[in-house]
Design a protein around this motif. Structure first.
Motif, PDB file in Angstrom:
ATOM      1  N   ASP A   1       0.838  -1.210   0.000  1.00 15.24           N
ATOM      2  CA  ASP A   1       0.000   0.000   0.000  1.00 15.24           C
ATOM      3  C   ASP A   1       0.868   1.254   0.000  1.00 15.24           C
ATOM      4  OD1 ASP A   1      -2.296  -1.543   0.029  1.00 15.24           O
ATOM      5  OD2 ASP A   1      -2.613  -1.343   2.198  1.00 15.24           O
ATOM      6  N   PHE A   2       1.910   1.279   0.820  1.00 13.65           N
ATOM      7  CA  PHE A   2       2.811   2.425   0.865  1.00 13.65           C
ATOM      8  C   PHE A   2       3.476   2.643  -0.494  1.00 13.65           C
ATOM      9  CE2 PHE A   2       7.220   3.887   1.303  1.00 13.65           C
ATOM     10  CZ  PHE A   2       6.989   5.175   1.787  1.00 13.65           C
ATOM     11  N   LEU A   3       3.952   1.569  -1.097  1.00  8.75           N
ATOM     12  CA  LEU A   3       4.644   1.684  -2.384  1.00  8.75           C
ATOM     13  C   LEU A   3       3.697   2.129  -3.493  1.00  8.75           C
ATOM     14  CD1 LEU A   3       6.963  -1.424  -2.044  1.00  8.75           C
ATOM     15  CD2 LEU A   3       7.678   0.980  -2.113  1.00  8.75           C
ATOM     16  N   LYS A   4       2.459   1.666  -3.469  1.00 12.93           N
ATOM     17  CA  LYS A   4       1.499   2.087  -4.492  1.00 12.93           C
ATOM     18  C   LYS A   4       1.123   3.557  -4.335  1.00 12.93           C
ATOM     19  CE  LYS A   4      -1.112  -1.679  -3.913  1.00 12.93           C
ATOM     20  NZ  LYS A   4      -2.242  -2.622  -4.077  1.00 12.93           N
ATOM     21  N   LYS A   5       1.119   4.060  -3.116  1.00 14.47           N
ATOM     22  CA  LYS A   5       0.818   5.481  -2.874  1.00 14.47           C
ATOM     23  C   LYS A   5       2.024   6.374  -3.168  1.00 14.47           C
ATOM     24  CE  LYS A   5      -2.613   4.570   0.697  1.00 14.47           C
ATOM     25  NZ  LYS A   5      -2.860   4.516   2.139  1.00 14.47           N
ATOM     26  N   ASN A   6       3.198   5.789  -3.285  1.00 14.39           N
ATOM     27  CA  ASN A   6       4.431   6.543  -3.526  1.00 14.39           C
ATOM     28  C   ASN A   6       5.168   5.951  -4.720  1.00 14.39           C
ATOM     29  OD1 ASN A   6       4.701   8.386  -0.975  1.00 14.39           O
ATOM     30  ND2 ASN A   6       4.040   6.382  -0.230  1.00 14.39           N
ATOM     31  N   PRO A   7       4.655   6.177  -5.937  1.00 20.86           N
ATOM     32  CA  PRO A   7       5.200   5.519  -7.124  1.00 20.86           C
ATOM     33  C   PRO A   7       6.619   5.929  -7.501  1.00 20.86           C
ATOM     34  CG  PRO A   7       3.548   7.141  -7.735  1.00 20.86           C
ATOM     35  CD  PRO A   7       3.521   7.046  -6.240  1.00 20.86           C
ATOM     36  N   ASP A   8       7.154   6.982  -6.915  1.00 18.77           N
ATOM     37  CA  ASP A   8       8.527   7.410  -7.230  1.00 18.77           C
ATOM     38  C   ASP A   8       9.571   6.723  -6.353  1.00 18.77           C
ATOM     39  OD1 ASP A   8       7.509   9.100  -9.153  1.00 18.77           O
ATOM     40  OD2 ASP A   8       7.427  10.822  -7.790  1.00 18.77           O
ATOM     41  N   ILE A   9       9.126   5.939  -5.390  1.00 19.56           N
ATOM     42  CA  ILE A   9      10.050   5.288  -4.458  1.00 19.56           C
ATOM     43  C   ILE A   9      10.399   3.896  -4.960  1.00 19.56           C
ATOM     44  CG2 ILE A   9      10.239   4.285  -2.142  1.00 19.56           C
ATOM     45  CD1 ILE A   9       8.711   6.662  -1.079  1.00 19.56           C
ATOM     46  N   SER A  10      11.695   3.582  -4.915  1.00 17.62           N
ATOM     47  CA  SER A  10      12.175   2.221  -5.192  1.00 17.62           C
ATOM     48  C   SER A  10      12.757   1.674  -3.899  1.00 17.62           C
ATOM     49  CB  SER A  10      13.253   2.244  -6.268  1.00 17.62           C
ATOM     50  OG  SER A  10      12.702   2.654  -7.506  1.00 17.62           O
ATOM     51  N   ILE A  11      12.703   0.354  -3.766  1.00 19.40           N
ATOM     52  CA  ILE A  11      13.225  -0.256  -2.542  1.00 19.40           C
ATOM     53  C   ILE A  11      14.142  -1.429  -2.853  1.00 19.40           C
ATOM     54  CG2 ILE A  11      11.226   0.424  -1.153  1.00 19.40           C
ATOM     55  CD1 ILE A  11      10.383  -2.580  -1.258  1.00 19.40           C
TER      56      ILE A  11
ATOM     57  N   ARG B   1      14.000 -15.712   0.372  1.00 21.81           N
ATOM     58  CA  ARG B   1      13.093 -14.861   1.145  1.00 21.81           C
ATOM     59  C   ARG B   1      12.874 -13.520   0.452  1.00 21.81           C
ATOM     60  NH1 ARG B   1      15.366 -16.467   7.209  1.00 21.81           N
ATOM     61  NH2 ARG B   1      14.090 -18.375   7.331  1.00 21.81           N
ATOM     62  N   ALA B   2      13.941 -12.910  -0.017  1.00 20.39           N
ATOM     63  CA  ALA B   2      13.827 -11.618  -0.701  1.00 20.39           C
ATOM     64  C   ALA B   2      13.012 -11.768  -1.988  1.00 20.39           C
ATOM     65  CB  ALA B   2      15.216 -11.056  -0.991  1.00 20.39           C
ATOM     66  N   GLN B   3      13.267 -12.826  -2.753  1.00 17.55           N
ATOM     67  CA  GLN B   3      12.521 -13.062  -3.992  1.00 17.55           C
ATOM     68  C   GLN B   3      11.045 -13.346  -3.710  1.00 17.55           C
ATOM     69  OE1 GLN B   3      13.349 -12.693  -7.163  1.00 17.55           O
ATOM     70  NE2 GLN B   3      15.432 -12.079  -6.640  1.00 17.55           N
ATOM     71  N   SER B   4      10.772 -14.051  -2.624  1.00 15.56           N
ATOM     72  CA  SER B   4       9.389 -14.339  -2.239  1.00 15.56           C
ATOM     73  C   SER B   4       8.630 -13.050  -1.947  1.00 15.56           C
ATOM     74  CB  SER B   4       9.378 -15.258  -1.010  1.00 15.56           C
ATOM     75  OG  SER B   4       8.070 -15.493  -0.562  1.00 15.56           O
ATOM     76  N   ALA B   5       9.262 -12.141  -1.204  1.00 19.12           N
ATOM     77  CA  ALA B   5       8.626 -10.855  -0.896  1.00 19.12           C
ATOM     78  C   ALA B   5       8.440 -10.031  -2.171  1.00 19.12           C
ATOM     79  CB  ALA B   5       9.456 -10.085   0.122  1.00 19.12           C
ATOM     80  N   LYS B   6       9.429 -10.058  -3.039  1.00 18.10           N
ATOM     81  CA  LYS B   6       9.327  -9.309  -4.294  1.00 18.10           C
ATOM     82  C   LYS B   6       8.150  -9.834  -5.117  1.00 18.10           C
ATOM     83  CE  LYS B   6      11.805  -8.034  -8.518  1.00 18.10           C
ATOM     84  NZ  LYS B   6      13.095  -8.058  -9.225  1.00 18.10           N
ATOM     85  N   SER B   7       8.048 -11.131  -5.258  1.00 16.96           N
ATOM     86  CA  SER B   7       6.935 -11.724  -6.012  1.00 16.96           C
ATOM     87  C   SER B   7       5.597 -11.351  -5.399  1.00 16.96           C
ATOM     88  CB  SER B   7       7.070 -13.248  -6.045  1.00 16.96           C
ATOM     89  OG  SER B   7       8.214 -13.617  -6.752  1.00 16.96           O
ATOM     90  N   TYR B   8       5.530 -11.375  -4.088  1.00 20.53           N
ATOM     91  CA  TYR B   8       4.294 -11.026  -3.398  1.00 20.53           C
ATOM     92  C   TYR B   8       3.910  -9.576  -3.691  1.00 20.53           C
ATOM     93  CZ  TYR B   8       0.843 -12.414   0.108  1.00 20.53           C
ATOM     94  OH  TYR B   8      -0.305 -12.787   0.744  1.00 20.53           O
ATOM     95  N   LEU B   9       4.882  -8.661  -3.599  1.00 17.40           N
ATOM     96  CA  LEU B   9       4.614  -7.248  -3.878  1.00 17.40           C
ATOM     97  C   LEU B   9       4.173  -7.037  -5.328  1.00 17.40           C
ATOM     98  CD1 LEU B   9       7.547  -5.561  -1.922  1.00 17.40           C
ATOM     99  CD2 LEU B   9       5.102  -5.444  -1.354  1.00 17.40           C
ATOM    100  N   VAL B  10       4.814  -7.732  -6.263  1.00 20.60           N
ATOM    101  CA  VAL B  10       4.439  -7.622  -7.681  1.00 20.60           C
ATOM    102  C   VAL B  10       3.004  -8.117  -7.868  1.00 20.60           C
ATOM    103  CG1 VAL B  10       4.917  -8.512 -10.005  1.00 20.60           C
ATOM    104  CG2 VAL B  10       6.794  -7.677  -8.553  1.00 20.60           C
ATOM    105  N   ASN B  11       2.653  -9.223  -7.218  1.00 20.46           N
ATOM    106  CA  ASN B  11       1.286  -9.743  -7.312  1.00 20.46           C
ATOM    107  C   ASN B  11       0.264  -8.775  -6.711  1.00 20.46           C
ATOM    108  OD1 ASN B  11       1.992 -12.081  -8.640  1.00 20.46           O
ATOM    109  ND2 ASN B  11       2.228 -13.263  -6.755  1.00 20.46           N
ATOM    110  N   LEU B  12       0.711  -7.915  -5.789  1.00 21.84           N
ATOM    111  CA  LEU B  12      -0.180  -6.919  -5.191  1.00 21.84           C
ATOM    112  C   LEU B  12      -0.217  -5.615  -5.983  1.00 21.84           C
ATOM    113  CD1 LEU B  12       0.654  -7.476  -1.408  1.00 21.84           C
ATOM    114  CD2 LEU B  12      -1.476  -8.074  -2.591  1.00 21.84           C
ATOM    115  N   GLY B  13       0.506  -5.565  -7.111  1.00 25.56           N
ATOM    116  CA  GLY B  13       0.420  -4.407  -7.991  1.00 25.56           C
ATOM    117  C   GLY B  13       1.598  -3.451  -7.973  1.00 25.56           C
ATOM    118  N   VAL B  14       2.680  -3.808  -7.296  1.00 22.49           N
ATOM    119  CA  VAL B  14       3.877  -2.963  -7.305  1.00 22.49           C
ATOM    120  C   VAL B  14       4.722  -3.359  -8.515  1.00 22.49           C
ATOM    121  CG1 VAL B  14       5.951  -2.284  -6.023  1.00 22.49           C
ATOM    122  CG2 VAL B  14       3.832  -2.804  -4.782  1.00 22.49           C
ATOM    123  N   LYS B  15       5.194  -2.381  -9.270  1.00 21.85           N
ATOM    124  CA  LYS B  15       5.990  -2.670 -10.471  1.00 21.85           C
ATOM    125  C   LYS B  15       7.338  -3.287 -10.088  1.00 21.85           C
ATOM    126  CE  LYS B  15       3.906   0.909 -13.290  1.00 21.85           C
ATOM    127  NZ  LYS B  15       3.237   0.245 -14.340  1.00 21.85           N
TER     128      LYS B  15
END
Length: 158
Positions: A76-86, A108-122
């Motif tokens: 949610d934070f990342l979707k509200k702040n599209p200019d931020i990369s992590i 673990r890092a790849q799992s979180a990344k996949s989860y975030l992408v599935n939630l709509g984060v680029k």
């Protein structure tokens, strides 16, 4: 009589200093001091606030249970702040070999990344790195320490 006069004089002098000190203490209070800590941008672990780390079970890279809500908070934070990369930093407790922990941290890092992408984060806003057991938060050899070290940190890089 002189002794009585001296004792009374010293007693009065002592009292006046106490009340003077007490009055100075209340006058000096003036402006109330805030008890809030300054916002350093860091909340938990090495994660940049207001995001939160995600914790894992022993020998697992699956986001489960209450950790789902934590990663959804980050999304949610990342979707509200599209200019931020992590950068998602995978971490492990010190049990296991260095090679195994580096591989588990990466999963673990790849799992979180996949989860975030599935939630709509680029995906192009997310990088991953594994620190394995290299960046422990707690150095104890007990379950509380181990549990705090089995995590992904979410660090703002841009």
């Amino acid at each position: 009589m002189a002794l009585a006069f001296l004792v009374v004089g010293l007693g009065l002098t002592g009292c006046s200093k106490k009340s003077e000190t007490a009055q100075q203490g209340t006058e000096g209070a003036g402006v109330a001091e805030s008890l809030e800590t300054p916002d350093t941008g860091i909340m938990e672990g090495r994660t940049s606030g207001p995001m939160v780390p995600v914790y894992f079970e022993f020998d697992s890279s699956t986001v489960t249970g209450e950790q789902v809500q934590r990663i959804e908070t980050n999304a949610d934070f990342l979707k509200k702040n599209p200019d931020i990369s992590i950068r998602i930093e995978g971490n492990c407790d010190p049990r296991g070999t260095q090679e195994y922990n580096l591989a588990l941290g990466e999963r673990r890092a790849q799992s979180a990344k996949s989860y975030l992408v599935n939630l709509g984060v680029k995906a192009n806003r997310l990088t991953t790195v594994s620190f394995g057991e290299e960046k422990l938060l707690l150095f104890g050899h007990d379950e509380i320490s181990y549990a705090q070290n089995r995590r992904d940190d979410f660090v703002i890089v841009k």
